[in-house]
Design an enzyme around this catalytic site. Structure first.
Site, PDB file in Angstrom:
ATOM      1  N   SER A  46       0.853  -1.191   0.000  1.00 37.98           N
ATOM      2  CA  SER A  46       0.000   0.000   0.000  1.00 37.98           C
ATOM      3  C   SER A  46       0.885   1.236   0.000  1.00 37.98           C
ATOM      4  CB  SER A  46      -0.943   0.006   1.217  1.00 37.98           C
ATOM      5  OG  SER A  46      -0.217   0.292   2.383  1.00 37.98           O
ATOM      6  N   ILE A  48       3.126   4.486  -0.513  1.00 37.53           N
ATOM      7  CA  ILE A  48       4.233   4.909  -1.382  1.00 37.53           C
ATOM      8  C   ILE A  48       4.886   3.701  -2.052  1.00 37.53           C
ATOM      9  CG2 ILE A  48       6.518   6.008  -1.369  1.00 37.53           C
ATOM     10  CD1 ILE A  48       5.496   7.736   1.020  1.00 37.53           C
ATOM     11  N   SER A 172      12.598  10.545   5.083  1.00 36.84           N
ATOM     12  CA  SER A 172      11.419  11.397   5.323  1.00 36.84           C
ATOM     13  C   SER A 172      11.900  12.828   5.468  1.00 36.84           C
ATOM     14  CB  SER A 172      10.733  10.969   6.618  1.00 36.84           C
ATOM     15  OG  SER A 172       9.838  11.973   7.036  1.00 36.84           O
ATOM     16  N   TYR A 185      11.545   8.446  15.427  1.00 32.94           N
ATOM     17  CA  TYR A 185      11.348   8.332  13.972  1.00 32.94           C
ATOM     18  C   TYR A 185      12.228   9.359  13.246  1.00 32.94           C
ATOM     19  CZ  TYR A 185       8.816   8.529   9.472  1.00 32.94           C
ATOM     20  OH  TYR A 185       8.469   8.527   8.147  1.00 32.94           O
ATOM     21  N   LYS A 189      15.138   8.372  10.481  1.00 34.55           N
ATOM     22  CA  LYS A 189      15.100   8.830   9.087  1.00 34.55           C
ATOM     23  C   LYS A 189      16.330   9.682   8.754  1.00 34.55           C
ATOM     24  CE  LYS A 189      11.420   6.687   7.726  1.00 34.55           C
ATOM     25  NZ  LYS A 189      11.417   5.725   6.622  1.00 34.55           N
TER      26      LYS A 189
HETATM   27  P1  NAP Z   1       1.579   2.947   4.379  1.00 34.15           P
HETATM   28  O1  NAP Z   1       0.662   3.480   3.352  1.00 34.15           O
HETATM   29  O2  NAP Z   1       1.081   2.750   5.773  1.00 34.15           O
HETATM   30  O3  NAP Z   1       2.190   1.576   3.820  1.00 34.15           O
HETATM   31  C1  NAP Z   1       3.123   0.864   4.568  1.00 34.15           C
HETATM   32  C2  NAP Z   1       3.443  -0.421   3.835  1.00 34.15           C
HETATM   33  O4  NAP Z   1       4.517  -1.061   4.488  1.00 34.15           O
HETATM   34  C3  NAP Z   1       2.300  -1.400   3.821  1.00 34.15           C
HETATM   35  O5  NAP Z   1       2.372  -2.141   2.630  1.00 34.15           O
HETATM   36  C4  NAP Z   1       2.572  -2.285   5.048  1.00 34.15           C
HETATM   37  O6  NAP Z   1       1.916  -3.532   4.834  1.00 34.15           O
HETATM   38  C5  NAP Z   1       4.098  -2.354   4.969  1.00 34.15           C
HETATM   39  N1  NAP Z   1       4.812  -2.539   6.239  1.00 34.15           N
HETATM   40  C6  NAP Z   1       4.644  -1.927   7.425  1.00 34.15           C
HETATM   41  N2  NAP Z   1       5.531  -2.370   8.318  1.00 34.15           N
HETATM   42  C7  NAP Z   1       6.322  -3.272   7.676  1.00 34.15           C
HETATM   43  C8  NAP Z   1       7.423  -4.085   8.070  1.00 34.15           C
HETATM   44  N3  NAP Z   1       7.908  -4.066   9.307  1.00 34.15           N
HETATM   45  N4  NAP Z   1       7.973  -4.891   7.139  1.00 34.15           N
HETATM   46  C9  NAP Z   1       7.502  -4.929   5.882  1.00 34.15           C
HETATM   47  N5  NAP Z   1       6.457  -4.204   5.452  1.00 34.15           N
HETATM   48  C10 NAP Z   1       5.873  -3.385   6.355  1.00 34.15           C
HETATM   49  O7  NAP Z   1       2.887   3.859   4.569  1.00 34.15           O
HETATM   50  P2  NAP Z   1       3.583   4.926   3.588  1.00 34.15           P
HETATM   51  O8  NAP Z   1       3.105   6.267   3.954  1.00 34.15           O
HETATM   52  O9  NAP Z   1       3.497   4.461   2.190  1.00 34.15           O
HETATM   53  O10 NAP Z   1       5.087   4.835   4.121  1.00 34.15           O
HETATM   54  C11 NAP Z   1       6.093   4.142   3.424  1.00 34.15           C
HETATM   55  C12 NAP Z   1       7.445   4.719   3.797  1.00 34.15           C
HETATM   56  O11 NAP Z   1       7.478   6.112   3.505  1.00 34.15           O
HETATM   57  C13 NAP Z   1       7.834   4.590   5.276  1.00 34.15           C
HETATM   58  O12 NAP Z   1       9.188   4.247   5.355  1.00 34.15           O
HETATM   59  C14 NAP Z   1       7.622   5.994   5.831  1.00 34.15           C
HETATM   60  O13 NAP Z   1       8.480   6.267   6.890  1.00 34.15           O
HETATM   61  C15 NAP Z   1       7.972   6.822   4.608  1.00 34.15           C
HETATM   62  N6  NAP Z   1       7.391   8.164   4.632  1.00 34.15           N
HETATM   63  C16 NAP Z   1       6.041   8.335   4.558  1.00 34.15           C
HETATM   64  C17 NAP Z   1       5.539   9.632   4.554  1.00 34.15           C
HETATM   65  C18 NAP Z   1       4.057   9.929   4.462  1.00 34.15           C
HETATM   66  O14 NAP Z   1       3.667  11.085   4.658  1.00 34.15           O
HETATM   67  N7  NAP Z   1       3.217   8.977   4.150  1.00 34.15           N
HETATM   68  C19 NAP Z   1       6.400  10.722   4.648  1.00 34.15           C
HETATM   69  C20 NAP Z   1       7.763  10.490   4.721  1.00 34.15           C
HETATM   70  C21 NAP Z   1       8.257   9.204   4.700  1.00 34.15           C
HETATM   71  P3  NAP Z   1       1.671  -4.619   6.012  1.00 34.15           P
HETATM   72  O15 NAP Z   1       0.783  -3.975   7.012  1.00 34.15           O
HETATM   73  O16 NAP Z   1       1.043  -5.805   5.316  1.00 34.15           O
HETATM   74  O17 NAP Z   1       3.021  -4.942   6.547  1.00 34.15           O
END
Ligand code: NAP
Length: 280
Positions: A46, A48, A172, A185, A189
């Site tokens: 899901s 990013i 991030s 966090y 990062k």
């Molecule tokens: P998201 O929509 O919540 O998706 C997270 C994904 O990672 C899901 O597929 C989840 O699936 C999987 N996941 C979670 N924990 C895991 C683990 N321990 N091992 C393997 N898979 C895992 O999150 P997102 O916003 O796309 O975030 C992705 C990355 O972007 C993260 O590293 C986050 O720190 C970074 N980020 C996000 C933002 C933002 O605003 N969204 C901003 C800066 C950085 P399951 O539940 O099936 O494991």
């Protein structure tokens, strides 16, 4: 017995039916700039990671997606295969050594090698101060966010060598502008920026490039809490030049570019996709 990945997905990779066309820097139209390459994306069922996996496959790569939950893997693989993309998946909690081993084994079993690793999985189980954080939470965040990309890459390295591959870590904007609410966090990062440069240095002699995507606030489940936080919204209104949250797809094209030959001389870079400049 077939590994978990195979359940319900016999057929595995199949030729991409719909490849995107991108104008390369040489001005020549090329179909599927990542054709015949293999990409592994963690945390990709899901948000990013999912958008990145889809884009890499649209650009021609065979993609292995993964996350912790089998049902999420099944759903994501099925959805992307319906779009005609070359996709397989397996369960991998990146903090678990046995899961990382299975992910590598799965990719090798079906593709023989890996060209691109995108480490998207990340956690933030505690919203709060650094000094109030327990050792257990410190370990969890650092294990998943910082150690696991390096450990997975060490396992994968023998199979990436001689393929002019690329690694993308996902940091991030909190690395540059730490938010008080995000505590450890922020630290994890920021460590990824250093890990990017260190790995870039180590892997340059092997012709493997390492770069880092630095997302701003992107509309995913992960950022729901932040997007509902009044002080974050106020900050954005005051400083955010583009006045909107990002979409997961905003992060995808740049990763495809970083994997592609168009980026063949780019390594050790941190690239913000945040709607404003990350420069301090
Ligand atoms: P998201 O929509 O919540 O998706 C997270 C994904 O990672 C899901 O597929 C989840 O699936 C999987 N996941 C979670 N924990 C895991 C683990 N321990 N091992 C393997 N898979 C895992 O999150 P997102 O916003 O796309 O975030 C992705 C990355 O972007 C993260 O590293 C986050 O720190 C970074 N980020 C996000 C933002 C933002 O605003 N969204 C901003 C800066 C950085 P399951 O539940 O099936 O494991």
């Amino acid at each position: 017995m077939l590994p978990a990945v195979a359940r319900g997905h016999l057929g595995w990779f199949h030729p991409c039916a719909r490849l995107s066309v991108r104008m390369s820097s040489t001005g020549i139209d090329r179909k599927g700039i990542l054709a015949e390459r293999v990409a592994m994306v963690t945390g990709s069922t899901s948000g990013i990671g999912f958008a990145i996996a889809r884009r890499l496959a649209q650009d021609g790569a065979h993609v292995v997606i993964s996350s912790r939950k089998q049902q999420n893997v099944d759903r994501a693989v099925a959805q992307l295969q319906r779009e005609g993309l070359s996709m397989a998946g397996t369960v991998c909690h990146v903090g678990k050594a046995e899961d990382r081993e299975r992910l590598v084994a799965t990719a090798l079993e079906h593709c023989g090698a890996v060209d691109f690793l995108v480490c998207c999985a990340g956690v933030n189980p505690l919203v709060g101060s650094v000094l109030g954080t327990s050792e257990q939470i410190w370990d969890k965040i650092l294990n998943v966010n910082v150690k696991s990309p390096a450990l997975l890459l060490s396992q994968l390295l023998p199979y990436m060598e001689k393929r002019k591959g690329a690694v993308t870590l996902v940091s991030s904007i909190a690395a540059y502008f730490p938010a008080a609410e995000l505590g450890v966090y922020n630290v994890s990062k920021t460590a990824l920026l250093a890990l990017t440069r260190t790995l870039a240095l180590e892997l340059a002699p092997k012709d493997i490039r390492v770069n880092c995507l630095v997302p701003g606030i992107i509309k995913t489940d992960f950022s729901k809490v932040l997007r509902g936080n009044e002080s974050v919204c106020k900050y954005l209104r005051e400083h955010h030049q583009m006045q909107r949250f990002g979409e997961p797809e905003d992060c995808a094209g740049i990763v495809s570019f970083l994997c592609s030959p168009d980026a063949s001389y780019i390594t050790g870079e941190n690239i913000a996709v945040a709607g404003f400049s990350s420069r301090l």
